[in-house]
Design a protein around this motif. Structure first.
Motif, PDB file in Angstrom:
ATOM      1  N   GLU A 175      -2.859  39.882 -25.359  1.00 31.54           N
ATOM      2  CA  GLU A 175      -2.074  38.642 -25.418  1.00 31.54           C
ATOM      3  C   GLU A 175      -2.049  38.096 -26.845  1.00 31.54           C
ATOM      4  O   GLU A 175      -1.011  37.627 -27.329  1.00 31.54           O
ATOM      5  N   ALA A 178       0.489  39.925 -28.959  1.00 32.31           N
ATOM      6  CA  ALA A 178       1.858  39.461 -28.703  1.00 32.31           C
ATOM      7  C   ALA A 178       2.116  38.099 -29.353  1.00 32.31           C
ATOM      8  O   ALA A 178       3.172  37.880 -29.968  1.00 32.31           O
ATOM      9  N   GLN A 179       1.147  37.190 -29.240  1.00 34.26           N
ATOM     10  CA  GLN A 179       1.322  35.860 -29.824  1.00 34.26           C
ATOM     11  C   GLN A 179       1.394  35.918 -31.345  1.00 34.26           C
ATOM     12  O   GLN A 179       2.105  35.119 -31.969  1.00 34.26           O
ATOM     13  N   ALA A 214      -1.130  43.193 -20.901  1.00 34.01           N
ATOM     14  CA  ALA A 214      -1.070  41.804 -21.361  1.00 34.01           C
ATOM     15  C   ALA A 214      -0.039  41.620 -22.464  1.00 34.01           C
ATOM     16  O   ALA A 214       0.663  40.600 -22.518  1.00 34.01           O
ATOM     17  N   THR A 215       0.057  42.604 -23.360  1.00 33.30           N
ATOM     18  CA  THR A 215       1.062  42.547 -24.431  1.00 33.30           C
ATOM     19  C   THR A 215       2.466  42.565 -23.845  1.00 33.30           C
ATOM     20  O   THR A 215       3.334  41.769 -24.244  1.00 33.30           O
ATOM     21  N   LYS A 217       3.385  41.717 -20.825  1.00 33.09           N
ATOM     22  CA  LYS A 217       3.612  40.488 -20.065  1.00 33.09           C
ATOM     23  C   LYS A 217       3.959  39.320 -20.984  1.00 33.09           C
ATOM     24  O   LYS A 217       4.896  38.559 -20.723  1.00 33.09           O
ATOM     25  N   ALA A 218       3.199  39.177 -22.081  1.00 31.90           N
ATOM     26  CA  ALA A 218       3.424  38.055 -23.000  1.00 31.90           C
ATOM     27  C   ALA A 218       4.762  38.169 -23.715  1.00 31.90           C
ATOM     28  O   ALA A 218       5.475  37.168 -23.880  1.00 31.90           O
ATOM     29  N   LEU A 219       5.114  39.373 -24.151  1.00 29.37           N
ATOM     30  CA  LEU A 219       6.400  39.554 -24.829  1.00 29.37           C
ATOM     31  C   LEU A 219       7.560  39.369 -23.862  1.00 29.37           C
ATOM     32  O   LEU A 219       8.609  38.800 -24.217  1.00 29.37           O
ATOM     33  N   ASN A 220       7.368  39.811 -22.637  1.00 34.77           N
ATOM     34  CA  ASN A 220       8.411  39.630 -21.620  1.00 34.77           C
ATOM     35  C   ASN A 220       8.628  38.159 -21.318  1.00 34.77           C
ATOM     36  O   ASN A 220       9.769  37.696 -21.184  1.00 34.77           O
ATOM     37  N   ALA A 221       7.523  37.411 -21.221  1.00 28.70           N
ATOM     38  CA  ALA A 221       7.625  35.974 -20.947  1.00 28.70           C
ATOM     39  C   ALA A 221       8.343  35.239 -22.069  1.00 28.70           C
ATOM     40  O   ALA A 221       9.014  34.228 -21.841  1.00 28.70           O
ATOM     41  N   ALA A 222       8.216  35.764 -23.286  1.00 33.55           N
ATOM     42  CA  ALA A 222       8.878  35.145 -24.441  1.00 33.55           C
ATOM     43  C   ALA A 222      10.298  35.659 -24.631  1.00 33.55           C
ATOM     44  O   ALA A 222      10.998  35.238 -25.563  1.00 33.55           O
TER      45      ALA A 222
END
Length: 360
Positions: A175, A178-179, A214-215, A217-222
């Motif tokens: 995560e 990704a952030q 997690a990477t 998921k986080a990039l997809n959410a963004a």
């Protein structure tokens, strides 16, 4: 009403001053069951005569790689606990700087035949490889505690304590990767997950999977997942790199992709190699690079920007608690009390706060 209560207490022969004094101290010396806490806190007379009957407890702690420094704080933590409880500690491990499970098992098989051993602490990175060992120790009445790497299928798992970090904690690093990309407004590129998959360390493989997921998921959410090429190998347990040329093979991997903007490594062997590769390519601060463990090398790489951050699994506790657990099992009959050491994300902003007392 107060007058009546006063009279009743006087009739019972109770001093108001004594009641007040007792209520204010809150000091306890005896348990509700009638025994004194002082006596209850003492070691059982038979504890030092457990198993070997030589007047002292002797524990052995064995790891699968004592050659790269990661487990140094683990041995320190075990020594601190052993000293506190008067335990003789034997510290053993594979001499290799990389996971060497066959060597670890060879050492353990020597230990289990030692008549002076009263407890065994071991890492278990290869699932199913330790059942015969556990069986032999159980036959001798010697308790076992596992640490660092978790084997869910080990014999008598529910009766054996484990101290360590669940592989899913690697998601914190994924995560963070990704952030980092989002914060730096990186428009796209390749994200790689190098690892030594052929070594068969299931725990490390699972970390890669957790970080990869997690990477994603986080990039997809963004709303940015489509902009990146994310590669964790064909099974999402890592892109295999050469353990005998670890830095060079990661350099080659990065150069072959030409557009690497993010990377994650999952143990104390591959992570510093990732930092060295980034330094060799003069990409410090230009790649969102995260890894595992917080040895001196990783800490320095975070300071120089070769690594953006790394996850600490608090290896001091991975030595300290198993010794305490085995002692409690022998002296108090307390067993299978697991300890989750979690994951501590460290970046340049707080790297100077860790590792002060061998606890990184």
């Amino acid at each position: 009403m107060k007058h009546l209560m006063h009279l009743a207490m006087l009739a019972a022969g109770v001093s108001l001053g004594a009641v007040a004094a007792h209520a204010q101290t809150g000091v306890l010396s005896r348990a509700v069951g009638g025994y004194s806490f002082e006596d209850a806190a003492k070691e059982a007379p038979a504890t030092k005569e457990f198993n070997s009957k030589d007047g002292r407890l002797t524990f052995a702690i064995i790891t699968h790689t004592a050659g790269n420094g990661f487990f140094d704080p683990t041995y320190v933590g075990a020594k601190v606990a052993a000293n506190a409880f008067g335990i003789n500690l034997i510290m053993l491990g594979s001499e290799a700087p990389v996971d060497d499970i066959p060597r670890e098992i060879q050492i353990i098989n020597q230990v289990i035949n030692d008549p002076t051993i009263d407890g065994v602490i071991m890492t278990t990175p290869q699932s199913g490889a330790y059942n015969d060992i556990v069986k032999k120790l159980a036959e001798r009445g010697i308790p076992v505690a596992t640490t660092n790497s978790f084997d869910p299928n080990i014999l008598n798992r529910s009766q054996i304590s484990h101290t360590g970090q669940d592989a899913s904690a690697a998601a914190i690093g994924g995560e963070a990767l990704a952030q980092c990309l989002i914060k730096n407004n990186v428009k796209g590129g390749s994200i790689i997950f190098p690892s030594t998959t052929t070594l068969g360390n299931v725990e490390v493989n699972n970390r890669i999977t957790a970080a990869f997921q997690a990477t994603v998921k986080a990039l997809n959410a963004a709303g940015k997942l489509k902009d990146f090429k994310i590669d964790a190998g064909p099974q999402n347990i890592g892109i295999d790199v050469d353990q005998n040329n670890i830095v060079g093979s990661i350099v080659t991997l990065i150069e072959s992709r030409k557009d690497v903007v993010g990377a994650f490594a999952a143990n104390g062997f591959v992570t510093p190699a990732l930092g060295d590769a980034i330094s060799q390519l003069k990409l410090n601060g230009k790649v969102c690079a995260f890894g595992f463990d917080l040895g001196p090398k990783q800490q320095e790489q975070i300071r120089t920007g070769a690594l953006t951050g790394s996850l600490g699994q608090q290896p001091f506790l991975q030595g300290f608690w198993p010794v305490v657990q085995l002692y409690l099992q022998i002296d108090r009959g307390i067993s299978a009390a697991n300890l989750d050491t979690r994951a501590q994300l460290v970046t340049k902003t707080d790297v100077d706060k860790v590792g002060k007392r061998y606890e990184n």
